[in-house]
Structures are given as C-alpha cells and as structure tokens.
Design an enzyme around this catalytic site. Structure first.
Site, PDB file in Angstrom:
ATOM      1  N   HIS A   1     -46.335 -47.205 -28.951  1.00 54.54           N
ATOM      2  CA  HIS A   1     -46.141 -46.187 -29.990  1.00 54.54           C
ATOM      3  C   HIS A   1     -45.736 -46.814 -31.320  1.00 54.54           C
ATOM      4  O   HIS A   1     -44.876 -46.285 -32.028  1.00 54.54           O
ATOM      5  CB  HIS A   1     -45.097 -45.174 -29.530  1.00 54.54           C
ATOM      6  CG  HIS A   1     -45.534 -44.360 -28.345  1.00 54.54           C
ATOM      7  ND1 HIS A   1     -46.356 -43.262 -28.472  1.00 54.54           N
ATOM      8  CD2 HIS A   1     -45.291 -44.509 -27.014  1.00 54.54           C
ATOM      9  CE1 HIS A   1     -46.588 -42.753 -27.270  1.00 54.54           C
ATOM     10  NE2 HIS A   1     -45.962 -43.487 -26.372  1.00 54.54           N
TER      11      HIS A   1
ATOM     12  N   ARG B   1     -41.555 -40.343 -29.873  1.00 58.94           N
ATOM     13  CA  ARG B   1     -41.738 -38.893 -30.025  1.00 58.94           C
ATOM     14  C   ARG B   1     -42.155 -38.478 -31.440  1.00 58.94           C
ATOM     15  O   ARG B   1     -42.400 -37.312 -31.702  1.00 58.94           O
ATOM     16  CB  ARG B   1     -40.455 -38.161 -29.599  1.00 58.94           C
ATOM     17  CG  ARG B   1     -40.118 -38.405 -28.120  1.00 58.94           C
ATOM     18  CD  ARG B   1     -38.952 -37.572 -27.654  1.00 58.94           C
ATOM     19  NE  ARG B   1     -39.261 -36.142 -27.667  1.00 58.94           N
ATOM     20  CZ  ARG B   1     -38.393 -35.188 -27.311  1.00 58.94           C
ATOM     21  NH1 ARG B   1     -37.174 -35.524 -26.925  1.00 58.94           N
ATOM     22  NH2 ARG B   1     -38.738 -33.914 -27.355  1.00 58.94           N
TER      23      ARG B   1
ATOM     24  N   ARG C   1     -27.660 -27.647 -29.387  1.00 61.47           N
ATOM     25  CA  ARG C   1     -27.415 -28.832 -28.564  1.00 61.47           C
ATOM     26  C   ARG C   1     -26.555 -28.463 -27.357  1.00 61.47           C
ATOM     27  O   ARG C   1     -25.690 -27.597 -27.429  1.00 61.47           O
ATOM     28  CB  ARG C   1     -26.710 -29.929 -29.373  1.00 61.47           C
ATOM     29  CG  ARG C   1     -27.392 -30.292 -30.685  1.00 61.47           C
ATOM     30  CD  ARG C   1     -28.826 -30.778 -30.488  1.00 61.47           C
ATOM     31  NE  ARG C   1     -28.891 -31.972 -29.666  1.00 61.47           N
ATOM     32  CZ  ARG C   1     -28.725 -33.218 -30.132  1.00 61.47           C
ATOM     33  NH1 ARG C   1     -28.480 -33.407 -31.431  1.00 61.47           N
ATOM     34  NH2 ARG C   1     -28.820 -34.265 -29.332  1.00 61.47           N
TER      35      ARG C   1
ATOM     36  N   LYS D   1     -27.025 -40.959 -41.396  1.00 60.36           N
ATOM     37  CA  LYS D   1     -27.940 -41.398 -40.340  1.00 60.36           C
ATOM     38  C   LYS D   1     -29.242 -41.970 -40.903  1.00 60.36           C
ATOM     39  O   LYS D   1     -30.209 -42.153 -40.169  1.00 60.36           O
ATOM     40  CB  LYS D   1     -28.263 -40.221 -39.413  1.00 60.36           C
ATOM     41  CG  LYS D   1     -27.050 -39.609 -38.716  1.00 60.36           C
ATOM     42  CD  LYS D   1     -27.471 -38.423 -37.856  1.00 60.36           C
ATOM     43  CE  LYS D   1     -26.278 -37.695 -37.275  1.00 60.36           C
ATOM     44  NZ  LYS D   1     -26.683 -36.519 -36.462  1.00 60.36           N
TER      45      LYS D   1
ATOM     46  N   PRO E   1     -30.148 -40.995 -32.533  1.00 58.22           N
ATOM     47  CA  PRO E   1     -29.175 -41.970 -33.019  1.00 58.22           C
ATOM     48  C   PRO E   1     -28.227 -41.354 -34.051  1.00 58.22           C
ATOM     49  O   PRO E   1     -28.650 -40.624 -34.941  1.00 58.22           O
ATOM     50  CB  PRO E   1     -30.056 -43.050 -33.661  1.00 58.22           C
ATOM     51  CG  PRO E   1     -31.371 -42.925 -32.958  1.00 58.22           C
ATOM     52  CD  PRO E   1     -31.524 -41.456 -32.701  1.00 58.22           C
ATOM     53  N   GLU E   2     -26.945 -41.638 -33.883  1.00 52.12           N
ATOM     54  CA  GLU E   2     -25.940 -41.145 -34.815  1.00 52.12           C
ATOM     55  C   GLU E   2     -25.464 -42.307 -35.688  1.00 52.12           C
ATOM     56  O   GLU E   2     -26.050 -43.393 -35.662  1.00 52.12           O
ATOM     57  CB  GLU E   2     -24.811 -40.477 -34.026  1.00 52.12           C
ATOM     58  CG  GLU E   2     -25.320 -39.300 -33.192  1.00 52.12           C
ATOM     59  CD  GLU E   2     -24.260 -38.626 -32.342  1.00 52.12           C
ATOM     60  OE1 GLU E   2     -23.066 -38.665 -32.710  1.00 52.12           O
ATOM     61  OE2 GLU E   2     -24.613 -38.058 -31.290  1.00 52.12           O
TER      62      GLU E   2
END
Length: 290
Positions: A111, A130, A280, A69, A2-3
């Site tokens: 999770h 994750r 990236r 962020k 997420p940005e």
C-alpha cells in the site's frame, strides 16, 4: 489512529534520516490518480497529483516538526519557503529505504502511495493501508485554515488555562469529558488511547459531563494527560494495530497501558465496561471511575 506521542516518534526518527536532503522526484500511486479522476481526493489533497509531483521536485527538506497530530515538512526551493503537511490518518507510515523491497511488512509494501526519491539515492516512502491519511502542499499554514484552530501544544505554558477556558464554553459544558479532551481544539494530540488512560488514572467516568467536574479536578486531569503523553513519547508511542515508527519500528507504551483495551480493571479486578463517546469506544472501570 496515531496520537501525539506516536507522531512525535515519527518526527524524531525522520529528522536525522532526511532533514537537509533534496527531493529529486516524486511518484504517486495509481490509486491516488484514479481517485482524483473520479472527483475524489485520496491522500493528496487540494492539488492535482501530477502537479504535486512537479512542485515537489527540487524541494530541500529544511526541517521536520510536529504540530498536534500533524507532521510539518518545511521545504525550500529557489529561495522560497513552502510547507508539506502530513496527517497519518489511521494507518499512515513512513519508510526511508534503498529499495521498496526493504519494507519488510507486506501490508505496508502493498500500500505504498508516495515515493520521494532523494538526492542521496534513498527513497522516502509513504504507505497507507486504509488511505485515511493526508499529504497536503501549501505555501504557509494560513493556507489551510483548520491548522490554525488547533489548541496549544499540551506542554506549552498556558495550555492548561486554554483548556479550562474552553471547558467553560456552552458548546463543551454539557458534553462528556472524554469527548472534550479528545477535541483537538481543546487539547492538542490527545486521542482515544491517552484520554482513556488519563480518565482512569483520575478515576473519572468518561461520560461524566464537563460542567460536573470541578476546576481543581480539571487541572489535575490536564496534568495527568500531560504526564501520560510525556511517558508515551519516551516509550516511542503505542503500537496498536497498524501504527509503526519509520521503517516498521514499534513503540513500547502499549505494554504500560492500564485501561485501554483491557477486559478487567488492574486496580480492583472488576470487569471493564465500554460505551461509545464521540464516535469512539470508551473502556472504563464501573467501580473505580465515577
């Protein structure tokens, strides 16, 4: 990951849902506890899990804000102020529900790593598939120095000048422009998605060295980044992979992306290419971007 627009969307959804409410108790997952027992710090950082649960009890959520962020929960207890900082990592998500069964997507329900029971009876739930996200309890921002290194918010007056000054530093001059604009100490909140979009809009190759771009073009690039970030905020961010707003809501910006994840250029129909920059994958049009 997420940005800025995605994190802004989460904050805007959390504010009316939990702001002003008091945390009665906190339950952390076995994964967090076992990780700490092995000498690691999974999600909860710089504090023992049992102590985190203890200190969060009775905290009133005064306000929730965003910085780059990061999500800042401004807390108060016994007339003392504290800060609870969250980074969503790659797959972090928040839910405000009556019961865990109200989390409709199984992958998030499986999770869950932190459950904050509120005095209202609701559950403020943090899920992270994750487990790259962070939950950090501090007295003030200065207690975690990396937070002080972030660039100004891109919408603030002076942010463009700050960007231009950073670009003149030796450490950035010979770096690819894509890597530079994704650096949170240069521009806050611009990650792979929106860097890709801005460079395509400007016709700039992502690997072009920063010192080979004129000051005029840099200013135009910064304005393009700012415009795209604003548009994405209005659209609720980009739901790509496992990003969700609170309670599993998706954004709409992914339908407006012109280059990120594309196989062909929407302007000239040329097949896109990709290369790795700053760790990236960078997608670009070999014909439109120079």
């Amino acid at each position: 990951m997420p940005e800025l627009p995605e994190v802004e969307g989460v904050v805007r959804a959390l504010v009316p849902a939990v702001e002003g409410k008091t945390i009665l108790k906190v339950e952390l997952s076995d994964t967090i506890y076992s990780s700490f027992g092995l000498g690691k710090q999974c999600i909860v950082k710089n504090i023992e899990p049992n102590l985190f649960e203890e200190v969060m009890q009775g905290m009133n959520i005064q306000s929730i804000t965003r910085r780059s962020k990061y999500i800042y929960f401004h807390l108060e207890k016994n007339q003392e102020n504290f800060l609870f900082v969250n980074h969503l990592g790659m797959t972090g998500a928040w839910f405000v529900v009556q019961n865990l069964s109200d989390i409709t997507e199984e992958k998030f329900r499986k999770h869950v790593h932190a459950i904050f029971t509120l005095e209202s009876g609701e559950l403020l739930v943090y899920s992270d598939i994750r487990r790259f996200g962070e939950l950090r309890f501090v007295k003030k921002v200065e207690d975690h120095p990396p937070l002080l290194l972030m660039a100004p918010e891109p919408f603030e007056k002076g942010a463009c000048e700050f960007f231009l000054e950073k670009c003149e530093l030796t450490k950035y001059q010979n770096k690819p422009i894509k890597e530079v604009i994704m650096d949170g100490q240069v521009i806050s909140g611009c990650g792979n998605i929106y860097a890709t979009e801005a460079l395509f809009k400007m016709g700039i190759h992502p690997a072009r060295k920063t010192n080979r771009i004129s000051k005029k073009r840099k200013i135009e690039l910064f304005e393009a980044i700012r415009t795209i970030l604003k548009e994405s905020i209005e659209m609720g961010g980009s739901t790509i992979s496992d990003y969700r707003n609170i309670n599993g809501e998706a954004g709409g910006m992914q339908d407006r992306l012109k280059m990120y994840g594309k196989k062909t250029c929407p302007q000239c129909n040329t097949a896109t290419k990709s290369l790795i920059i700053g760790g990236r994958t960078s997608v670009y049009c070999p014909k439109c971007q120079h």
